[in-house]
Design a protein around this motif. Structure first.
Motif, PDB file in Angstrom:
ATOM      1  N   HIS A 259       0.846  -1.198   0.000  1.00 43.83           N
ATOM      2  CA  HIS A 259       0.000   0.000   0.000  1.00 43.83           C
ATOM      3  C   HIS A 259       0.876   1.241   0.000  1.00 43.83           C
ATOM      4  CE1 HIS A 259      -4.195   1.657   0.572  1.00 43.83           C
ATOM      5  NE2 HIS A 259      -3.402   2.691   0.372  1.00 43.83           N
ATOM      6  N   ALA A 260       1.499   1.473  -1.144  1.00 44.83           N
ATOM      7  CA  ALA A 260       2.557   2.475  -1.243  1.00 44.83           C
ATOM      8  C   ALA A 260       2.101   3.732  -1.972  1.00 44.83           C
ATOM      9  CB  ALA A 260       3.759   1.869  -1.972  1.00 44.83           C
ATOM     10  N   MET A 261       2.905   4.784  -1.814  1.00 43.85           N
ATOM     11  CA  MET A 261       2.785   5.994  -2.613  1.00 43.85           C
ATOM     12  C   MET A 261       4.187   6.545  -2.808  1.00 43.85           C
ATOM     13  SD  MET A 261       3.461   8.876  -0.544  1.00 43.85           S
ATOM     14  CE  MET A 261       2.541  10.172  -1.353  1.00 43.85           C
ATOM     15  N   VAL A 262       4.297   7.506  -3.716  1.00 43.92           N
ATOM     16  CA  VAL A 262       5.588   8.093  -4.044  1.00 43.92           C
ATOM     17  C   VAL A 262       5.510   9.599  -3.850  1.00 43.92           C
ATOM     18  CG1 VAL A 262       7.121   8.617  -5.992  1.00 43.92           C
ATOM     19  CG2 VAL A 262       6.389   6.275  -5.587  1.00 43.92           C
ATOM     20  N   PHE A 263       6.573  10.178  -3.315  1.00 42.14           N
ATOM     21  CA  PHE A 263       6.651  11.622  -3.164  1.00 42.14           C
ATOM     22  C   PHE A 263       8.103  12.064  -3.338  1.00 42.14           C
ATOM     23  CE2 PHE A 263       7.546   9.859   0.963  1.00 42.14           C
ATOM     24  CZ  PHE A 263       8.496  10.703   1.548  1.00 42.14           C
ATOM     25  N   ARG A 264       8.303  13.357  -3.552  1.00 38.62           N
ATOM     26  CA  ARG A 264       9.656  13.910  -3.662  1.00 38.62           C
ATOM     27  C   ARG A 264       9.986  14.678  -2.391  1.00 38.62           C
ATOM     28  NH1 ARG A 264      12.623  13.170  -7.941  1.00 38.62           N
ATOM     29  NH2 ARG A 264      11.609  12.366  -9.833  1.00 38.62           N
ATOM     30  N   THR A 265      11.178  14.416  -1.882  1.00 37.05           N
ATOM     31  CA  THR A 265      11.629  15.143  -0.705  1.00 37.05           C
ATOM     32  C   THR A 265      11.981  16.577  -1.094  1.00 37.05           C
ATOM     33  OG1 THR A 265      13.979  14.644  -0.990  1.00 37.05           O
ATOM     34  CG2 THR A 265      12.634  12.993   0.171  1.00 37.05           C
ATOM     35  N   PHE A 266      12.217  17.411  -0.082  1.00 35.43           N
ATOM     36  CA  PHE A 266      12.632  18.785  -0.351  1.00 35.43           C
ATOM     37  C   PHE A 266      14.017  18.824  -0.986  1.00 35.43           C
ATOM     38  CE2 PHE A 266       9.717  19.293   3.405  1.00 35.43           C
ATOM     39  CZ  PHE A 266       8.653  19.763   2.657  1.00 35.43           C
ATOM     40  N   GLY A 267      14.753  17.712  -0.884  1.00 36.40           N
ATOM     41  CA  GLY A 267      16.040  17.577  -1.567  1.00 36.40           C
ATOM     42  C   GLY A 267      15.930  16.896  -2.911  1.00 36.40           C
ATOM     43  N   ASP A 268      14.686  16.719  -3.409  1.00 29.78           N
ATOM     44  CA  ASP A 268      14.372  16.176  -4.729  1.00 29.78           C
ATOM     45  C   ASP A 268      14.715  14.694  -4.876  1.00 29.78           C
ATOM     46  OD1 ASP A 268      13.105  16.708  -7.180  1.00 29.78           O
ATOM     47  OD2 ASP A 268      15.026  16.777  -8.233  1.00 29.78           O
ATOM     48  N   LYS A 269      14.650  13.953  -3.792  1.00 25.71           N
ATOM     49  CA  LYS A 269      14.783  12.506  -3.880  1.00 25.71           C
ATOM     50  C   LYS A 269      13.400  11.899  -4.088  1.00 25.71           C
ATOM     51  CE  LYS A 269      18.861  11.987  -0.915  1.00 25.71           C
ATOM     52  NZ  LYS A 269      19.390  11.356   0.334  1.00 25.71           N
ATOM     53  N   LEU A 270      13.329  10.871  -4.946  1.00 26.27           N
ATOM     54  CA  LEU A 270      12.075  10.163  -5.192  1.00 26.27           C
ATOM     55  C   LEU A 270      11.939   9.073  -4.138  1.00 26.27           C
ATOM     56  CD1 LEU A 270       9.670   9.987  -7.192  1.00 26.27           C
ATOM     57  CD2 LEU A 270      10.961   8.202  -8.402  1.00 26.27           C
ATOM     58  N   MET A 271      10.915   9.197  -3.275  1.00 27.87           N
ATOM     59  CA  MET A 271      10.779   8.300  -2.137  1.00 27.87           C
ATOM     60  C   MET A 271       9.502   7.471  -2.219  1.00 27.87           C
ATOM     61  SD  MET A 271      13.511   8.918  -0.369  1.00 27.87           S
ATOM     62  CE  MET A 271      13.160   8.146   1.214  1.00 27.87           C
ATOM     63  N   LEU A 272       9.646   6.232  -1.816  1.00 24.51           N
ATOM     64  CA  LEU A 272       8.519   5.307  -1.707  1.00 24.51           C
ATOM     65  C   LEU A 272       8.120   5.211  -0.238  1.00 24.51           C
ATOM     66  CD1 LEU A 272       6.885   2.972  -3.289  1.00 24.51           C
ATOM     67  CD2 LEU A 272       8.581   1.447  -2.245  1.00 24.51           C
ATOM     68  N   ALA A 273       6.841   5.378   0.055  1.00 19.82           N
ATOM     69  CA  ALA A 273       6.317   5.180   1.405  1.00 19.82           C
ATOM     70  C   ALA A 273       5.465   3.917   1.413  1.00 19.82           C
ATOM     71  CB  ALA A 273       5.490   6.383   1.837  1.00 19.82           C
ATOM     72  N   ILE A 274       5.758   2.992   2.312  1.00 14.25           N
ATOM     73  CA  ILE A 274       4.977   1.765   2.445  1.00 14.25           C
ATOM     74  C   ILE A 274       4.760   1.481   3.934  1.00 14.25           C
ATOM     75  CG2 ILE A 274       5.906   0.755   0.324  1.00 14.25           C
ATOM     76  CD1 ILE A 274       7.631  -1.062   2.090  1.00 14.25           C
ATOM     77  N   HIS A 275       3.840   0.553   4.222  1.00  9.61           N
ATOM     78  CA  HIS A 275       3.802   0.015   5.577  1.00  9.61           C
ATOM     79  C   HIS A 275       4.276  -1.436   5.542  1.00  9.61           C
ATOM     80  CE1 HIS A 275      -0.413  -1.552   4.667  1.00  9.61           C
ATOM     81  NE2 HIS A 275       0.129  -2.609   5.265  1.00  9.61           N
TER      82      HIS A 275
END
Length: 301
Positions: A259-275
């Motif tokens: 159950h993931a989503m993707v976002f960009r950090t303020f440092g422009d890294k592409l991050m995956l969030a999961i549980h």
């Protein structure tokens, strides 16, 4: 509070660059399924804030239902977007009138709420058991809700899309099936004691995003491999939400997380969030960096 102490399912991160204590200092807002027993009576949703994705302030109660709210249990998967001068929440609830799941729209003037009902009940089809609606805005500025038609109702779970009105308060037209769970090469049948007499394939938690280098449209979604929760990814062959959707051969993550989503950090890294893991009350948020190489999305080593 640190990540390993934070019980949350279906994590969703909203980065807001101007929401810190000092001007120009950004905050990450973390939402998710936060009831201690998500399978039971729904309390509401809480949120957390962080400057570094490791240390979190909260919980902040962002939604608590009124006494006449149309659902009493299974409050799941809130996603929050800045849209139209307000903050919009998509969230799944099990309706009391027909005992079916559906995704509704809530709204607030502030990212920490309070969120109140914005749509008249769920905007997913009324006679479907539907969950995990997510917002996608196409290149023609048409908003869509992408959601799951639940496997418990149809056996082979589907990921579907339906057009929304500009204000996001209701659906327009009929839903479109994007793909079925069994079509992906990495999924296996889900063995359910409750539905032991049928062949089950699960769809869960869709989320869409575009790559920054070639504008490829990707879709994350979760299912199971040998009854272990796993995360897959597909890309649109047309670049449009209607696909066709081409699945990566192997799961993106298969260590009992999804159950993931993707976002960009303020440092422009592409991050995956999961549980992970997928068992209550042990689920925790995990943030992993992604990269695209040779047209394939993978975890960054």
């Amino acid at each position: 509070m640190e990540n390993h102490n934070l019980q949350i399912r279906d994590p969703f991160v909203l980065p807001l660059a101007e929401q810190g204590l000092e001007q120009g200092e950004g905050l990450y807002y973390l939402y998710g399924s936060t009831d201690s027993n998500i399978w039971g009576t729904g309390t509401g949703f809480d949120a957390y804030t962080s400057k570094d994705l490791e240390h979190w302030e909260g919980p902040f109660p962002v939604f608590r239902p009124e006494a006449d709210f149309y659902a009493k249990r299974n409050f799941w998967a809130p996603e929050v977007y800045a849209y139209g001068g307000k903050y919009i929440m998509f969230a799944t609830f099990r309706r009391t009138d027909n005992d079916l799941l559906g995704t509704a729209v809530l709204a607030s003037p502030h990212p920490l709420g309070p969120f109140t009902p914005y749509s008249e009940g769920p905007v997913t089809p009324q006679d479907w058991s539907s969950l995990d609606g997510t917002l996608y805005i196409d290149k023609q500025s048409q908003p869509w809700m992408v959601f799951c038609h639940e496997w418990q109702q149809i056996r082979d779970g589907e990921v579907c899309a339906i057009r929304l009105t500009e204000d996001l308060r209701s659906a327009e037209g009929e839903p479109v099936t994007l793909f079925r769970a069994s079509e992906a090469p990495w999924t296996t049948p889900f063995e359910s004691k409750r539905y032991a007499d049928q062949l089950n394939y699960v769809t869960d938690g869709p989320f869409l995003f575009r790559s920054s280098n070639d504008d490829t449209l990707y879709l994350l979604w979760a299912s199971f491999i040998n009854n272990t929760y796993a995360l897959g990814i597909a890309r649109s062959g047309s670049g449009e939400v209607t696909g066709p959707w081409i699945h990566q051969e192997e799961a993106l993550y298969q260590n009992d997380g999804g159950h993931a989503m993707v976002f960009r950090t303020f440092g422009d890294k592409l991050m995956l969030a999961i549980h992970t893991p997928n068992q209550t009350p042990d689920e925790r948020p995990v943030f992993l960096e992604l990269e695209e190489s040779g047209g394939v999305m993978r975890m960054k080593e």
